[in-house]
Write an enzyme that holds these catalytic residues in place. Sequence first.
Site, PDB file in Angstrom:
ATOM      1  N   ASP A  44       0.786  -1.118  -0.059  1.00  0.00           N
ATOM      2  CA  ASP A  44      -0.053  -0.207   0.016  1.00  0.00           C
ATOM      3  C   ASP A  44       1.160   1.130   0.065  1.00  0.00           C
ATOM      4  OD1 ASP A  44      -2.676   0.793   0.310  1.00  0.00           O
ATOM      5  OD2 ASP A  44      -2.079   2.061   2.262  1.00  0.00           O
ATOM      6  N   GLU A  57      14.504 -15.266   0.650  1.00  0.00           N
ATOM      7  CA  GLU A  57      14.781 -16.325   1.676  1.00  0.00           C
ATOM      8  C   GLU A  57      13.845 -17.910   1.573  1.00  0.00           C
ATOM      9  OE1 GLU A  57      14.628 -14.508   5.390  1.00  0.00           O
ATOM     10  OE2 GLU A  57      16.052 -13.160   4.914  1.00  0.00           O
TER      11      GLU A  57
END
Length: 563
Positions: free
Chosen positions: A221, A272
């Site tokens: 956002d 990751e």
Amino acid sequence: MASPLVVDHAARSEQGSEWWRSAVIYQIYPRSFSDSSGDGIGDLPGVTERLDDLRRLGVDAIWLSPFMRSPQKDAGYDVADYCDVDPLFGTLADFDDMLAAAHARGIRVIVDLVPNHSSDQHVWFQEALAAAPGSAERARYMFREGKGAHGELPPNNWESVFGGPAWTRVIEADGRPGQWYLHLFDSSQPDFDWSNPVVWEEFRRVLRFWLDRGVDGFRVDVAHGLMKEDGLPDYTPDPDAGSMGGDAASVPYWGQPEVHAVYRDWRKVLAEYDGDRALCAEAWLPTIEKTALWVRHDEMHQAFNFEYLETEWDAAKLRAVIQESLRAYSAVGAPSTWVLSNHDVVRHASRLALTAENPQGHGIGPHSPGQPIPEVGLRRARAATALMLALPGSAYLYQGEELGLPEAIDIPDEARQDPTWFRTDGERYGRDGCRVPLPWVADAPAFGFSPSGASWLPQPAEWASHARDVQEADDASTLRLYQHLLAVRAGERLGEESVALEWLDWGVDVVALRRGERLFVAANLGTEPFALPVEGSVRIVASSAPVDGVSVESDTTVWFVID
Ligand code: BGC
């Protein structure tokens, strides 16, 4: 060409590294999607119950607007706890169930992350209010001394996107008015200070919290707002620019160059994890060229193409924005995205028939100029979607557009809830008109949205004819059109950049192109019927409106092959 295929979504979603490059992503606005509890506000179990409808629609992923703990001053974009579900929407266990049910259907799940600001009910902000000026607690937000002899004037002249000043003054522990805090949106949404490393650390934790649960990505956002120019210089926006975009000049709170380091950091966090998790930027910027900077190889994966959304229903302008999008995004190695509607803009089944300007976020109501004619809007919306879904890249759909829903215009003043409406004293209607709960069943309380018949915004009576059950049973419905377009798009891999796109010059009012060897796409935006300039036997594969032979009526898009 093979006839439209039945799509194996599970196989498609397994197929690739980089699923997001061509995905069709369906935005769920949870409070208006489906209410299982009967309180008149949609919830996560409601989403789970309706996933088969979305599978049948043929989408690859869903993005959920915020469902985290929030006082709901801005419909959840005011987050009080980033790592919990608001009881209005259910529990974390409901979220996990929904995620597992979506994945079991081959549908990926993206959640909304709101890093520019929190709610004023967030523990950090409460701690900041209780702490003294200059404290570590205050340093997580943008507190400043006011101007004037007694600090009675705001630190600068910035205005909130929702109207009114972007600063609010607090009362200090001694009971006197003290510092001011910045809120680019509502006063209940204080901006974080992203020059503070503890804010970075906290958001890494939030990302990992949801990644560990198995989400496939984040819609970020106000991604262009996190960093503010040093010194917070005064800025007066161009009155003609959209409220989120500003003009081409530098705006001290949008698109500051330092913001890119944040997303480079986040990209590393996502890396990751397995499975191509993705970041999509909500960045309202003045040019596509600038937005493309958000999706360089080590930053976000996608950015919403708001230039496309804001383009008028005009063939030359559409051609230009599509060409520029393909050029600018491919220059940085990213796919373009396409979007026509979301929870912040007038639904495209109304917007495309508006004859007056409507900046993002302003909405339309009964007294707005240039009222849309519903039939014209729906016809254009269907044609616009059929063009969009033929383009390479990822397409975002907003819940309800597959039902051809128009903007709800006649919402009574007392029912309106958007902070924009209140902060401008009703001068701007705001965004409630695109947020009205969905009609599922024509002949049921609240059109099947809620078992109790409650609905947090009133649904227009004429929405019975838009209900999903009615449209499932009608071959000519907008829902059936969307299902068909998505099936052909998937079968022909139209979202993939490797399927060639060739522009065809078929006249000023026609956007025409070919995808791959055999699929032609023509959108007639002119006022006169258009005869397809091809030889051979035309077989219409999909059409946004009935087509008679090779003549394509005004405001119609056809997909066809030549046998
Ligand atoms: C969201 C809006 C929200 C604002 C503040 C956005 O751009 O899409 O719905 O009001 O950010 O968070």
